[in-house]
Write a protein that holds these residues in place. Structure first.
Motif, PDB file in Angstrom:
ATOM      1  N   ASN A 123      90.398  73.896 -13.174  1.00  0.00           N
ATOM      2  CA  ASN A 123      91.160  72.629 -12.655  1.00  0.00           C
ATOM      3  C   ASN A 123      92.322  73.382 -11.845  1.00  0.00           C
ATOM      4  OD1 ASN A 123      89.561  70.733 -13.469  1.00  0.00           O
ATOM      5  ND2 ASN A 123      90.974  70.024 -14.833  1.00  0.00           N
ATOM      6  N   VAL A 124      92.958  74.478 -12.412  1.00  0.00           N
ATOM      7  CA  VAL A 124      94.184  75.226 -11.610  1.00  0.00           C
ATOM      8  C   VAL A 124      93.343  76.049 -10.607  1.00  0.00           C
ATOM      9  CG1 VAL A 124      95.836  76.977 -11.935  1.00  0.00           C
ATOM     10  CG2 VAL A 124      95.541  74.867 -13.729  1.00  0.00           C
ATOM     11  N   LYS A 125      92.415  76.789 -10.811  1.00  0.00           N
ATOM     12  CA  LYS A 125      91.659  77.791  -9.859  1.00  0.00           C
ATOM     13  C   LYS A 125      91.245  77.032  -8.643  1.00  0.00           C
ATOM     14  CE  LYS A 125      90.571  81.878  -8.297  1.00  0.00           C
ATOM     15  NZ  LYS A 125      91.799  82.608  -7.671  1.00  0.00           N
ATOM     16  N   ILE A 126      90.271  75.708  -9.128  1.00  0.00           N
ATOM     17  CA  ILE A 126      89.522  75.245  -8.130  1.00  0.00           C
ATOM     18  C   ILE A 126      89.668  73.814  -8.169  1.00  0.00           C
ATOM     19  CG2 ILE A 126      87.181  75.199  -7.058  1.00  0.00           C
ATOM     20  CD1 ILE A 126      86.404  76.994  -9.501  1.00  0.00           C
ATOM     21  N   PRO A 127      90.970  73.490  -7.735  1.00  0.00           N
ATOM     22  CA  PRO A 127      91.129  71.758  -7.534  1.00  0.00           C
ATOM     23  C   PRO A 127      90.180  70.884  -7.013  1.00  0.00           C
ATOM     24  CG  PRO A 127      92.706  73.065  -6.388  1.00  0.00           C
ATOM     25  CD  PRO A 127      92.068  74.198  -6.825  1.00  0.00           C
ATOM     26  N   GLU A 128      89.398  71.764  -5.932  1.00  0.00           N
ATOM     27  CA  GLU A 128      88.222  70.844  -5.229  1.00  0.00           C
ATOM     28  C   GLU A 128      87.337  70.475  -6.112  1.00  0.00           C
ATOM     29  OE1 GLU A 128      90.348  74.088  -2.614  1.00  0.00           O
ATOM     30  OE2 GLU A 128      89.372  74.028  -4.797  1.00  0.00           O
ATOM     31  N   ALA A 129      87.243  71.175  -7.078  1.00  0.00           N
ATOM     32  CA  ALA A 129      85.753  70.779  -8.218  1.00  0.00           C
ATOM     33  C   ALA A 129      86.058  69.796  -9.050  1.00  0.00           C
ATOM     34  CB  ALA A 129      85.248  72.221  -8.681  1.00  0.00           C
ATOM     35  N   MET A 130      85.241  69.067  -9.423  1.00  0.00           N
ATOM     36  CA  MET A 130      85.271  67.905 -10.600  1.00  0.00           C
ATOM     37  C   MET A 130      84.470  68.631 -11.969  1.00  0.00           C
ATOM     38  SD  MET A 130      83.677  64.816  -8.642  1.00  0.00           S
ATOM     39  CE  MET A 130      82.555  65.541  -7.802  1.00  0.00           C
TER      40      MET A 130
END
Length: 281
Positions: free
Chosen positions: A69-76
């Motif tokens: 969530n920190v590295k890739i906020p675009e992903a669920m």
């Protein structure tokens, strides 16, 4: 064997319609990562997003949620231990990539089996890394109705095909692929990687020793997933994904001794813009 031309990049990567929304560019589910190998899930998912996938969901172990969530906020994110949620995600995504950093535990074996038993002809499944080892060890039959793409390096292909690396000739690879699943695509990762599909055998004249870095294969899987999600399932689409991965890496390698997967991912949007503008002329 035919070399893949760079023309495939302009043929596949088209300018986006001005009236677009995220649902136009594919829904991708990535089943990846484990307690020991969380980075693989991050790299694969980052590559899918950077290559343009509209919606990306990562099914992984909950210990890795914060990092993702920190590295890739675009992903669920979702917990792949929750079978009902996982099944819903499998049914609701057009492209499923399984294997990066998954390991070969009983949980991983169950996840591969679940995917094999619950995908449809309208979906594409990319089996990579640990998923291929599980298939080989458990002798799973690749009889899912979905489109199948396998992305082994030569060692993984040896386990799956029982072909020693010196015996991985074009003829032998083609025969083994027909035996495993005659409708599937094999992307064999090696020096000048090869694509096998039915009677088509393609090869890229790109790539460099700086790419011999952990996570490079996970990155390729994410790019293939992103490309298939938005440009459709075809050998041409897969060829473009494979070629842009190595083309970017070759450019980096001109100045840098080691090609980091994260740097390839960072440059994807720029290179896709370059080739999409050429395709519009």
């Amino acid at each position: 064997m035919k070399n893949i031309s760079k023309n495939v990049l302009t043929q596949v990567i088209k300018p986006r319609n001005p009236e677009s929304y995220k649902g136009n560019y594919g829904k991708v589910l990535i089943i990846a990562g484990s307690t020991l190998f969380g980075g693989a899930a991050i790299l694969c998912s980052s590559a899918a997003i950077a290559s343009g996938a509209g919606l990306v969901t990562v099914a992984t172990t909950p210990e890795k949620f914060t990092a993702l969530n920190v590295k890739i906020p675009e992903a669920m994110t979702l917990d792949y231990h929750h079978k009902k949620e996982l099944l819903n995600a499998i049914h609701n995504n057009s492209v499923i990539a399984i294997g990066p950093g998954l390991g070969t535990s009983s949980i991983a074996k169950g996840l591969v089996k679940t995917v094999l038993e619950n995908t449809t002809a309208k979906q594409t499944v990319i089996f990579d890394a640990s998923a291929l080892t599980v298939i080989a060890e458990e002798k799973f039959i690749l009889d899912t109705p979905s489109n199948i793409i396998m992305t082994p390096h030569q060692g993984e292909w040896q386990r799956l095909s029982n072909l020693d690396i010196p015996n991985q000739t074009v003829a032998n690879n083609l025969q083994k692929l027909q035996e495993l699943n005659s409708k599937s695509v094999l992307v064999l990762k090696k020096h000048f990687s090869e694509i096998y599909y039915q009677d088509q055998i393609l090869k890229i004249a790109a790539g460099n020793p700086g790419m011999a870095t952990g996570g490079m294969g996970d990155t390729l899987t994410g790019i293939i997933a992103g490309f298939v999600g938005q440009f459709g399932y075809s050998v041409q689409t897969i060829s473009a994904a494979l070629l842009i991965h190595s083309t970017i890496a070759d450019k980096i390698n001109q100045k840098e001794y080691v090609v980091l997967p994260t740097k390839v991912i960072d440059k994807l949007p720029k290179y896709m813009s370059k080739y999409s503008s050429r395709s519009s002329k």
